[in-house]
Design a protein around this motif. Structure first.
Motif, PDB file in Angstrom:
ATOM      1  N   GLY A 633       0.812  -1.213   0.000  1.00 11.45           N
ATOM      2  CA  GLY A 633       0.000   0.000   0.000  1.00 11.45           C
ATOM      3  C   GLY A 633       0.845   1.262   0.000  1.00 11.45           C
ATOM      4  N   ALA A 634       1.929   1.262   0.802  1.00 11.74           N
ATOM      5  CA  ALA A 634       2.795   2.445   0.871  1.00 11.74           C
ATOM      6  C   ALA A 634       3.497   2.691  -0.464  1.00 11.74           C
ATOM      7  CB  ALA A 634       3.813   2.275   1.991  1.00 11.74           C
ATOM      8  N   VAL A 635       4.057   1.629  -1.049  1.00  8.29           N
ATOM      9  CA  VAL A 635       4.762   1.782  -2.328  1.00  8.29           C
ATOM     10  C   VAL A 635       3.781   2.169  -3.430  1.00  8.29           C
ATOM     11  CG1 VAL A 635       6.190   0.618  -4.046  1.00  8.29           C
ATOM     12  CG2 VAL A 635       6.550   0.165  -1.629  1.00  8.29           C
ATOM     13  N   VAL A 640       1.551   6.169  -7.328  1.00  2.18           N
ATOM     14  CA  VAL A 640       0.470   7.007  -7.857  1.00  2.18           C
ATOM     15  C   VAL A 640       0.828   8.490  -7.734  1.00  2.18           C
ATOM     16  CG1 VAL A 640      -1.944   7.656  -7.549  1.00  2.18           C
ATOM     17  CG2 VAL A 640      -1.276   5.255  -7.398  1.00  2.18           C
ATOM     18  N   LEU A 641       1.410   8.867  -6.609  1.00  2.00           N
ATOM     19  CA  LEU A 641       1.800  10.269  -6.432  1.00  2.00           C
ATOM     20  C   LEU A 641       2.854  10.674  -7.448  1.00  2.00           C
ATOM     21  CD1 LEU A 641       1.955  10.546  -2.525  1.00  2.00           C
ATOM     22  CD2 LEU A 641       0.187  11.414  -4.058  1.00  2.00           C
ATOM     23  N   ALA A 718      -9.817  -2.928  -3.002  1.00  2.00           N
ATOM     24  CA  ALA A 718      -9.996  -1.893  -1.980  1.00  2.00           C
ATOM     25  C   ALA A 718      -8.682  -1.172  -1.693  1.00  2.00           C
ATOM     26  CB  ALA A 718     -10.545  -2.522  -0.693  1.00  2.00           C
ATOM     27  N   VAL A 719      -7.569  -1.919  -1.675  1.00  2.00           N
ATOM     28  CA  VAL A 719      -6.266  -1.285  -1.436  1.00  2.00           C
ATOM     29  C   VAL A 719      -5.946  -0.289  -2.541  1.00  2.00           C
ATOM     30  CG1 VAL A 719      -3.776  -1.720  -1.352  1.00  2.00           C
ATOM     31  CG2 VAL A 719      -5.333  -3.173  -0.061  1.00  2.00           C
ATOM     32  N   VAL A 723      -5.755   3.707  -1.965  1.00  2.00           N
ATOM     33  CA  VAL A 723      -4.524   4.446  -2.261  1.00  2.00           C
ATOM     34  C   VAL A 723      -4.803   5.569  -3.250  1.00  2.00           C
ATOM     35  CG1 VAL A 723      -2.291   4.254  -3.412  1.00  2.00           C
ATOM     36  CG2 VAL A 723      -2.946   2.584  -1.673  1.00  2.00           C
ATOM     37  N   THR A 724      -5.603   5.283  -4.272  1.00  2.00           N
ATOM     38  CA  THR A 724      -5.948   6.318  -5.253  1.00  2.00           C
ATOM     39  C   THR A 724      -6.720   7.446  -4.590  1.00  2.00           C
ATOM     40  OG1 THR A 724      -6.054   4.595  -6.952  1.00  2.00           O
ATOM     41  CG2 THR A 724      -7.018   6.727  -7.483  1.00  2.00           C
TER      42      THR A 724
END
Length: 743
Positions: A633-635, A640-641, A718-719, A723-724
């Motif tokens: 999730g963090a990566v 995305v950023l 969902a993850v 994240v998005t």
């Protein structure tokens, strides 16, 4: 951004490399404190120690308790202690000390009626969050129940291996958990591609040739990956500090346990920079860097399918020879299995861009503006969006394969107990510490505990019968009132004073009118036990399965039919029904049991019983899955950023021309959701097929749990969507006028 992405992946790999050391250190500590009695009990001496078990549970926490009585000055001292606690004192683990001193521990303090005089050292604990205590007693005897005499601590016997099936599960779990991390590291190495191309074009304007520009790109990637290595090491050290504050399913570790193994670390350190350089050069293979800009091949060729299909085919080729061969006596090649599964999952990541390109190319006009923007972006350059979700698609396929295999082999390690958990929530067992005169009052005392709705008490002991020829005869004598007997055997009528005989009518079975010797805790082979005559009025009774799923036989007597004073060394078992809506009912019942006999066993009834090794593998997999999901999730958020940061000028221009921000937000969601949906449509059959193949290798029937698969896919989706959604505030900031500035 590349360093952050690579660093997160490196941190996860360092944690994985530390797992063997962590498990080994924990195993050595728990083995060193083991007090399993030897097959031949030692005689009392100045080097012997009596040790009793007083384990308990409190609101889901397992508490390990041992009661000590040294029989001489040279008695062995348990690891983690500097001296034996005196009678009435106890030495506790740090977390148990905190619990006892807290408001929540007020209900536990009466159960552990000892004075805290110290804390257990690290050598005596499995992990930092383990609840444990050692108490001193001068009343402990060999007849006190679960008591053993030892002259040393430590389990020196070779441990039972995992077996081929569980070993296969462990190998697959490591591949499934670590491969997505490697995919994300590769994705992070391609961050900033567009801005890098503009920098290289500026260098070309200054006179740099094509080859030197590529060397500049390789140098940038090398610098970013080395920085990522350092960042990952720093993140690892930070996570390592907090490991003592975390426990999952009762498993915890000390900070000193978290040490990466040497060989995996030595392989990872050069692998990350080398792979980053190769990825950078590979990404420039179709790029012409000119002084006035970057030109990509105008005639975009379709992605080729043949080499993408070869990768999973090779993986199948490695796994096919192992069909039905995992259970062979000589075992199986773990490296062959790992390589085969790795290639199959990598094949999914390789096929996903081709599938997305093929589907998106056929999406024509129509749909809302946000849909058109998303589709057009995927048609022009869908590689970034595909790379963002490829790691989680691989993780989903691997999780489906693992779930399918776990379901297929679960029947070998989890059995149905037959216990009726709706009629009895616990069983309390007193081993040889309650005589017949006290057994009658146990049910009433437990029944008066707030939250207890009812009890069923039975007292059992051995009955030695006269021999017939060379055959030694014995039976179990059970004493209980009529309501309890109706739960144990089948009879037409019962009144106090009745005796029943249940079980197969064999020559060695007890008969009415026979006189036997009741077990008094001594050697009854010589006829030393008190005599008791089975009444001639004893009636036959049918067997039945009780609330614990057991079928009993022998002699069943009501209390008036036998003198309670001769029932010494009685084994008393009590089934307890509690108010499950009352959270503290079970804890108050345990307190009552501890007041009667501190070392009595309290077992919560359960519909299933799980093999300890299978449970350890399942818990380890769950711990790894949680850690892997957090890192993924963090990566993914960083990925995305980075994509949005690369497109900030385009987003700002669209807003300046009047495009609504909500439309752009929805287009960002579509750009992630569409590849994710296509990826899941690939991951489901691939994961289920891999799971079926693994079951065939283990010679197990194939069973696919579609409900579990739906849950895994829902979690993955969902993850990605979460994240998005978390990235949308940053996207809104990038849409401002500042995004139009350029150099």
């Amino acid at each position: 951004m590349t360093a952050v992405g690579v660093g997160l992946g490196v941190m996860m790999l360092l944690v994985a490399a530390s797992m063997p050391t962590m498990l080994q250190e924990r195993h050595e500590r728990t083995s060193a404190r083991d007090n399993t009695p030897a097959a031949e009990a030692p005689a009392p001496s100045d080097r012997s120690l009596l040790i009793g078990v007083q384990d308990t549970d409190f609101h889901g926490r397992s508490i390990r308790g041992r009661v000590l009585r040294p029989e001489g000055p040279r008695a062995p001292l348990p690891p983690g202690l500097t001296a034996f606690p005196k009678p009435g004192e106890m030495v506790v683990s740090p977390v148990l000390a905190d619990l006892l001193s807290s408001r929540e521990g007020a209900l536990l303090r009466p159960r552990l009626g000892y004075r805290v005089v110290g804390t257990i050292g690290h050598a005596g604990l499995g992990g930092a969050r383990e609840y444990a205590f050692y108490a001193g007693s001068d009343r402990l005897t060999e007849r006190s129940g679960a008591v053993a005499r030892v002259t040393s601590f430590g389990d020196r016997s070779p441990g039972e291996g995992l077996g081929p099936i569980l070993l296969l599960l462990v190998v697959i779990a490591f591949v499934v958990l670590l491969l997505p991390v490697a995919v994300f590291i590769g994705t992070a190495m391609r961050f900033g591609g567009e801005s890098r191309d503009r920098r290289l074009a500026a260098l070309r304007l200054m006179g740099v040739d094509q080859h030197m520009a590529r060397r500049f790109a390789a140098a940038e990637a090398l610098l970013a990956s080395v920085t990522g290595l350092l960042a990952g090491a720093l993140m690892f050290l930070v996570v390592r500090v907090f490991v003592e504050r975390v426990t999952v399913l009762g498993v915890g570790f000390f900070t000193a346990d978290v040490r990466p193994a040497l060989l995996p670390t030595l392989l990872m350190v050069p692998a990350v920079p080398v792979s980053s350089v190769l990825v950078a050069l590979f990404s420039l293979r179709k790029v012409m860097i000119e002084p006035l800009g970057v030109v990509r091949n105008a005639a975009r060729s379709r992605r080729r399918l043949w080499w993408r299909a070869i990768v999973p085919v090779i993986g199948l080729g490695l796994l096919y020879p192992l069909l039905g061969g995992v259970n062979r006596a000589e075992g199986f090649n773990e490296y062959q299995v790992a390589a085969g599964v790795t290639l199959l999952l990598i094949g999914i990541a390789a096929l996903l861009p081709w599938i997305v390109e093929a589907v998106v190319a056929r999406l024509g006009r129509g749909g809302g503006l946000s849909w058109q923007l998303a589709v057009r972006r995927l048609q022009l350059d869908g590689g970034a969006s595909v790379r963002a979700v490829s790691g989680i698609v691989v993780a989903t396929a691997g999780a489906i394969a693992l779930q399918t295999m776990f379901t297929g082999v679960r029947g070998d390690y989890v059995e149905q107990t037959g216990q009726d958990t709706s009629r009895a929530q616990a069983q309390v067992t007193f081993h040889g510490t309650v005589d017949g005169t006290r057994a009658a009052g146990i049910g009433a005392r437990l029944g008066s505990t707030p939250g207890v709705r009812g009890t069923i008490v039975k007292a059992m002991t051995g009955l030695k019968l006269p021999s017939k020829g060379k055959d030694e005869r014995s039976a179990t004598l059970t004493v209980a009132d009529c309501p309890a007997l109706r739960e144990l055997i089948r009879m037409n009528h019962c009144a106090d004073g009745d005796v029943f005989l249940a079980g197969p009518q064999e020559p060695t079975a007890p008969r009415p009118g026979e006189t036997g010797r009741v077990d008094s805790g001594e050697d009854t082979a010589g006829g030393r036990g008190p005599a008791w005559r089975i009444p001639t009025s004893a009636r036959p009774a049918g067997q039945r399965t009780d609330l614990l799923g057991e079928t009993e036989d022998g002699v069943f007597a009501t209390p008036s039919a036998i003198d309670a004073r001769i029932l010494r060394m009685t084994h008393v078992a009590t089934l307890v029904r509690v108010n499950e809506a009352d959270r503290d009912a079970m804890e108050r019942m345990r307190n009552t049991v501890a007041a009667i006999e501190p070392m009595a066993d309290v077992t919560v009834t359960s519909a299933t019983r799980e093999d300890d090794r299978f449970g350890a593998v399942r818990r380890g997999l769950l711990i790894g899955a949680i850690a892997s999901l957090l890192v993924i999730g963090a990566v993914l958020l960083v990925t995305v950023l980075e994509q949005m940061r690369e497109r900030r000028r385009l987003l700002a221009m669209l807003v300046a021309f009047g495009t609504r921000r909500s439309v752009l937000n929805r287009s960002v969601l579509w750009q992630t959701a569409l590849p994710m949906l296509l990826g899941l449509s690939l991951a489901v059959p691939a994961g289920a097929g891999l799971g079926a193949l693994l079951l065939k290798m283990s010679e197990k029937a194939v069973s696919v749990q579609w409900g579990a698969i739906a849950g895994i896919c829902g979690t993955a989706a969902a993850v990605v969507l979460l994240v998005t959604a978390l990235s949308l505030p940053t996207v809104r900031r990038l849409m401002g006028p500042e995004g139009l500035r350029t150099e």
